[in-house]
Design a protein around this motif. Structure first.
Motif, mmCIF file in Angstrom:
data_model
loop_
_atom_site.group_PDB
_atom_site.id
_atom_site.type_symbol
_atom_site.label_atom_id
_atom_site.label_comp_id
_atom_site.label_asym_id
_atom_site.label_seq_id
_atom_site.Cartn_x
_atom_site.Cartn_y
_atom_site.Cartn_z
ATOM 1 N N ALA A 191 0.810 -1.219 0.000
ATOM 2 C CA ALA A 191 0.000 0.000 0.000
ATOM 3 C C ALA A 191 0.841 1.265 0.000
ATOM 4 N N VAL A 192 2.140 1.173 0.209
ATOM 5 C CA VAL A 192 3.044 2.340 0.203
ATOM 6 C C VAL A 192 3.930 2.199 -1.022
ATOM 7 N N THR A 193 3.745 3.085 -1.997
ATOM 8 C CA THR A 193 4.392 2.913 -3.294
ATOM 9 C C THR A 193 4.932 4.235 -3.815
ATOM 10 N N ILE A 194 5.729 4.112 -4.882
ATOM 11 C CA ILE A 194 6.182 5.260 -5.673
ATOM 12 C C ILE A 194 5.311 5.315 -6.920
ATOM 13 N N VAL A 195 4.753 6.477 -7.193
ATOM 14 C CA VAL A 195 3.896 6.618 -8.369
ATOM 15 C C VAL A 195 4.768 6.615 -9.612
ATOM 16 N N ASN A 196 4.515 5.694 -10.508
ATOM 17 C CA ASN A 196 5.293 5.590 -11.751
ATOM 18 C C ASN A 196 4.727 6.567 -12.773
ATOM 19 N N PRO A 197 5.524 7.566 -13.240
ATOM 20 C CA PRO A 197 4.994 8.554 -14.187
ATOM 21 C C PRO A 197 4.689 7.952 -15.553
ATOM 22 N N GLY A 198 5.320 6.866 -15.906
ATOM 23 C CA GLY A 198 5.044 6.223 -17.175
ATOM 24 C C GLY A 198 5.719 6.859 -18.370
ATOM 25 N N GLY A 199 6.471 7.948 -18.219
ATOM 26 C CA GLY A 199 7.171 8.604 -19.321
ATOM 27 C C GLY A 199 8.631 8.799 -18.970
ATOM 28 N N SER A 200 9.222 9.867 -19.482
ATOM 29 C CA SER A 200 10.623 10.148 -19.193
ATOM 30 C C SER A 200 10.760 11.598 -18.760
ATOM 31 N N TYR A 201 11.795 11.853 -17.977
ATOM 32 C CA TYR A 201 12.122 13.191 -17.508
ATOM 33 C C TYR A 201 13.312 13.720 -18.313
ATOM 34 N N THR A 202 13.340 15.053 -18.510
ATOM 35 C CA THR A 202 14.498 15.721 -19.095
ATOM 36 C C THR A 202 15.064 16.673 -18.062
ATOM 37 N N LEU A 203 16.325 16.484 -17.719
ATOM 38 C CA LEU A 203 16.986 17.327 -16.734
ATOM 39 C C LEU A 203 17.583 18.534 -17.443
ATOM 40 N N ALA A 204 17.166 19.716 -17.044
ATOM 41 C CA ALA A 204 17.637 20.929 -17.711
ATOM 42 C C ALA A 204 19.100 21.203 -17.404
ATOM 43 N N THR A 205 19.508 20.899 -16.188
ATOM 44 C CA THR A 205 20.887 21.148 -15.774
ATOM 45 C C THR A 205 21.414 19.914 -15.083
ATOM 46 N N GLU A 206 22.678 19.998 -14.791
ATOM 47 C CA GLU A 206 23.289 18.871 -14.121
ATOM 48 C C GLU A 206 22.833 18.734 -12.677
ATOM 49 N N ARG A 207 22.221 19.774 -12.105
ATOM 50 C CA ARG A 207 21.745 19.720 -10.725
ATOM 51 C C ARG A 207 20.214 19.802 -10.639
ATOM 52 N N SER A 208 19.554 19.481 -11.692
ATOM 53 C CA SER A 208 18.095 19.478 -11.643
ATOM 54 C C SER A 208 17.624 18.375 -10.711
ATOM 55 N N PRO A 209 16.700 18.655 -9.752
ATOM 56 C CA PRO A 209 16.234 17.609 -8.823
ATOM 57 C C PRO A 209 15.353 16.594 -9.548
ATOM 58 N N LEU A 210 15.278 15.431 -8.950
ATOM 59 C CA LEU A 210 14.464 14.357 -9.510
ATOM 60 C C LEU A 210 13.078 14.434 -8.863
ATOM 61 N N PRO A 211 12.029 14.757 -9.614
ATOM 62 C CA PRO A 211 10.680 14.873 -9.028
ATOM 63 C C PRO A 211 10.033 13.492 -8.889
ATOM 64 N N LEU A 212 9.504 13.199 -7.697
ATOM 65 C CA LEU A 212 8.830 11.934 -7.423
ATOM 66 C C LEU A 212 7.527 12.207 -6.687
ATOM 67 N N ALA A 213 6.609 11.226 -6.732
ATOM 68 C CA ALA A 213 5.360 11.283 -5.965
ATOM 69 C C ALA A 213 5.210 9.964 -5.220
ATOM 70 N N LEU A 214 5.037 10.036 -3.907
ATOM 71 C CA LEU A 214 4.871 8.854 -3.065
ATOM 72 C C LEU A 214 3.410 8.731 -2.662
ATOM 73 N N ARG A 215 2.937 7.503 -2.594
ATOM 74 C CA ARG A 215 1.525 7.247 -2.263
ATOM 75 C C ARG A 215 1.450 6.331 -1.052
ATOM 76 N N ASN A 216 0.620 6.705 -0.063
ATOM 77 C CA ASN A 216 0.416 5.925 1.152
ATOM 78 C C ASN A 216 -1.076 5.641 1.291
ATOM 79 N N ASP A 217 -1.472 4.379 1.054
ATOM 80 C CA ASP A 217 -2.866 3.984 1.192
ATOM 81 C C ASP A 217 -3.187 3.439 2.572
ATOM 82 N N LEU A 218 -2.233 3.501 3.509
ATOM 83 C CA LEU A 218 -2.498 3.074 4.881
ATOM 84 C C LEU A 218 -3.297 4.156 5.602
ATOM 85 N N ALA A 219 -3.890 3.758 6.738
ATOM 86 C CA ALA A 219 -4.683 4.714 7.513
ATOM 87 C C ALA A 219 -3.831 5.528 8.476
ATOM 88 N N VAL A 220 -2.541 5.258 8.541
ATOM 89 C CA VAL A 220 -1.638 5.964 9.450
ATOM 90 C C VAL A 220 -0.391 6.368 8.678
#
Length: 785
Positions: free
Chosen positions: A620-649
């Motif tokens: 129930a605790v997962t990383i949301v898969n974007p299904g595509g690809s990211y393009t990093l504009a610079t060498e220090r561009s952060p990696l955007p992620l989305a986490l999902r928690n389906d638990l009640a706590v």
């Protein structure tokens, strides 16, 4: 030789006929027929059920004989027989065996029941005899004791000969012998001195635990906070309602310990309610509404009423806890998880306190269906000073080798654990009351005898005899007795009331005195060493290693997940409470309330559901898969992620980001992931330009894998050092050119870059004049000489 050979076929035929005789005429050896084939005797009433000095001088036994065969039985007769009083508690079980038949002697002659009893017909028979010896037929009882009685029924079935076809056995407790019946003449009535009173010089100090328990009812594999609550069936509503088993058990104690019947509080001090916390959890959940399958449950009102009655009774009586869900503590110990064992014992007491609003008696552990074993001992030591109320070891008569009275002397088994034993024969006899067919698993094989009595009345008489036996034997040591019926006691209201009445009679007669449970604990914990070694656990009812291993694995996973869970501030639900039902399900899977031959299959089925639910919690605790690809504009561009928690706590998690060489990831540390979605940006640095893949996984704070890992496709536009030097050269060139221009302006010299460029030559030439005659070509200019 020839004559012998000719006689061989006739001998063979005779042998076959002899073999067929028992089938055609079912009369067993020694005159004993196949009892199940023809008649059944049921005892309807015994008056009085307990004989005392103030009782009537006669005993009346009302019974009924039923033909359960497919053929008539003629000339049905019956008589009452008596054996000598029991000299050992093992007789509570062994008097029901066929081997004990020879010890019975006729009380009177055979009485005619009926001339013919057709299949399915029932005929009544009644016996009434004086208790004391007399000239007329009588029981011949002269001293107090527990006397075995037997109804012997004979008859002649079709195609058979007269034989003994059935019997029914029961016990008659005699606390005191009343005077003989008055003669029919005008002679003076017997003097009061003619009664035979019991010996009260050495009363037994008695503690009786009154179990309130039931088999597990909650559907396994459901995490906390889930509503509505789901039950396997709705049978518990009937047990809690009027006329139900649990209603009767509770009502019997309420009535017997009331101010009218127990003004001095002797019975209340003798009794202690032994409550299963799992029953309280289930009943408490029912009070808020529940479902059975897809239908709403019907027991919400009766559950609330029963729980309130129990709370009121617990407020004025001793209360202690059974192991959670009547779990087999030997099996829990074999799991090897100390917190789980602590929850089954100490945690059970905490639940009783919480749900009943009382302070239960601590420092005691009750063993219901299984004995205390060496596997349990180290974990009991971890609970501190503890008194184990457990079955005593089987005893035998040194002279005859026959089963004898168990030794219930308190003893020590370790530095911190002492045992207050109870007599297993007494418990098994009490457990048979209500029709339980499976004796406790700890019972010695010599005592593992199903009762031969044919009615609830006979079983009740046996239970009364078991409860009163030690009080009637002042020479039996020790003079303390602990009574613990089977926790999942299937006794009805009438039987429960009869037992409590007998207990009150025992106390008021001076044969017994109350020994409150706290006092029993206090005098047991001071038992001196040396420790007594423990016997090996019986195989009957023991959980196999597969079940134990499954629980150990699932409990380890669940404990690891629980350690990373937090508290939901909106609902107040904690991580421990969220996973507690699954941990409780593991103890329910080890419940001894389930018949021994069904435990393994039931445990596997429950654990399969629990395992699937634990899998779902981790998934129930997962990383949301974007299904595509990211393009990093610079060498220090952060990696955007989305986490999902389906638990009640909320849950504390860690990210694991694995990339190719040349990529550096800054660990964000432990993240608090609330229920729902959480976008995050992971700092990374890339030193190359190309398309590449990054694997991202989610773990608990302790490293357990959550959900499924995700592979992300990234494209980097970073040029690294080449881009740096190109940028540096371009900047230097720009700086030089800008400085040069400023230098020329400072000196007043125009910079060549500021001058306007000269016009091209073709811009200063004149075009040739137009030709007036288009037919005459224009003349060419003559060249210069």
């Amino acid at each position: 030789m020839t004559r012998a050979r000719r006689g061989a076929p006739w001998a063979l035929l005779a042998t076959l006929l002899l073999a067929l005789v028992p089938a055609l005429f079912p009369i067993a050896a020694n005159g004993e027929p196949d009892r199940t084939a023809f008649l059944v005797v049921e005892i309807d009433r015994v008056t009085p059920d307990i004989v005392a000095t103030a009782s009537e001088p006669f005993v009346t036994v009302d019974a009924a004989v039923t033909n359960v065969s497919d053929r008539p039985v003629r000339e049905v007769v019956a008589r009452l027989e008596r054996a000598d009083p029991l000299v050992a508690t093992s007789g509570l079980r062994t008097t029901h065996t066929e081997a004990a038949t020879s010890g019975y002697q006729p009380v009177g002659p055979f009485l005619n029941v009926t001339s013919e009893l057709r299949p399915g017909q029932r005929a009544a028979v009644s016996f009434r005899y004086p208790i004391r010896p007399s000239d007329d037929p009588g029981l011949g009882i002269e001293h107090p004791g527990i006397y075995p009685l037997l109804i012997n029924v004979n008859g002649t079935p079709d195609y058979g000969s007269p034989a003994r076809l059935a019997d029914a056995r029961f016990l008659l407790p005699v606390l005191g012998v009343p005077p003989p019946p008055e003669p029919d003449t005008d002679a003076a009535p017997p003097a009061p001195g003619d009664v035979v009173a019991p010996d009260t010089a050495r009363p037994v100090r008695l503690t009786m635990l009154w179990p309130l328990a039931d088999r597990p009812r909650l559907v396994p594999g459901i995490a906390g906070g889930t509503t509505p609550v789901r039950l396997l069936d709705d049978d518990l509503a009937g047990e809690l309602g009027p006329g139900g088993r649990l209603d009767g058990l509770l009502g019997a104690v309420e009535f017997a310990t009331g101010a009218n019947l127990d003004p001095g509080g002797e019975l209340a001090r003798t009794l202690c309610l032994a409550v299963d916390p799992d029953l309280l959890v289930t009943v408490n959940a029912m009070t808020t509404g529940y479902v059975v399958g897809d239908a709403p449950g019907t027991g919400q009102t009766v559950a609330a009423a029963w729980l309130e009655r129990l709370r009121a009774l617990a407020a004025r009586m001793c209360v202690t806890a059974l192991p959670y869900a009547q779990a087999d503590l030997d099996a829990v110990a074999r799991v090897g998880n100390a917190p789980l064992f602590s929850f089954a014992t100490v945690g059970a007491q905490n639940l009783v306190d919480q749900l009943l609003g009382v302070t239960s008696v601590r420092g005691v552990t009750l063993f219901g269906d299984r004995p205390l074993t060496k596997e349990v001992l180290p974990l009991l030591d971890g609970n501190g000073q503890t008194v184990a109320i457990a079955p005593a070891a089987a005893a035998t008569d040194p002279a005859t080798g026959a089963p004898s009275t168990a030794d219930v002397t308190a003893h020590r088994v370790s530095d911190r654990v002492a045992v207050a034993p109870f007599d297993p024969a007494v418990t098994a006899t009490l457990g048979a009351l209500g029709g339980a067919k499976n004796p406790p698993s700890y019972l010695d094989p010599s005592l593992r005898v199903p009762p031969a009595a044919g009615s609830p009345t006979a079983l009740r008489q046996d239970a009364l005899g078991a409860l009163l036996w030690r009080g009637l034997h002042p020479d039996t040591e020790p003079r303390t007795q602990t009574v613990l019926p089977p926790p999942n006691w299937q006794v009805g209201a009438e039987d429960a009331g009869a037992l409590l009445t007998a207990l009150t009679t025992l106390l008021h007669s001076g044969l017994a005195q109350p020994l409150p449970l706290p006092e029993l604990i206090g005098q047991t914990v001071v038992v001196p060493p040396p420790p007594v070694p423990l016997a090996a656990a019986p195989d009957t009812g023991r959980f196999d290693t597969e079940v134990i291993g499954t629980i150990a694995d699932e409990d380890a996973r669940l404990s690891g997940l629980t350690g990373s869970l937090g508290t939901n501030m909106q609902t107040g639900l904690t991580g421990t409470a969220y996973t507690a039902p699954l941990r409780e399900d593991m103890l329910r899977a080890l419940s001894t309330a389930i018949p021994a031959d069904q435990r393994a299959d039931r445990a596997r089925a429950d654990l399969a559901l629990v395992g699937r639910t634990i899998d779902d919690l981790f998934g129930a605790v997962t990383i949301v898969n974007p299904g595509g690809s990211y393009t990093l504009a610079t060498e220090r561009s952060p990696l955007p992620l989305a986490l999902r928690n389906d638990l009640a706590v909320p849950i504390r998690v860690r990210l694991q980001v694995d990339g190719p060489p040349g990529m550096t990831v800054t660990d964000p540390g432990v993240l608090e992931l609330p229920p729902g979605y959480l976008p995050i940006r992971v700092p990374i640095e890339v030193h190359f330009t190309q398309r590449f893949a990054v694997d991202v996984a989610l773990h608990t704070a302790d490293g357990l894998t959550l959900g499924e890992p995700v592979r992300l496709s990234l494209h980097s536009n970073a040029y690294g050092k080449v881009l740096f030097f190109i940028t540096l050269i371009a900047g230097a060139t720009l700086a030089v050119l800008t400085g040069r221009r400023l230098w020329h302006r400072f000196r007043g010299q125009p910079d060549r870059a500021d001058l306007e460029p000269p016009e091209p030559d073709h811009l200063h030439r004149r075009p040739p004049p137009p030709n007036p005659d288009p037919e005459v070509p224009p003349s060419r200019p003559e060249s210069a000489p």
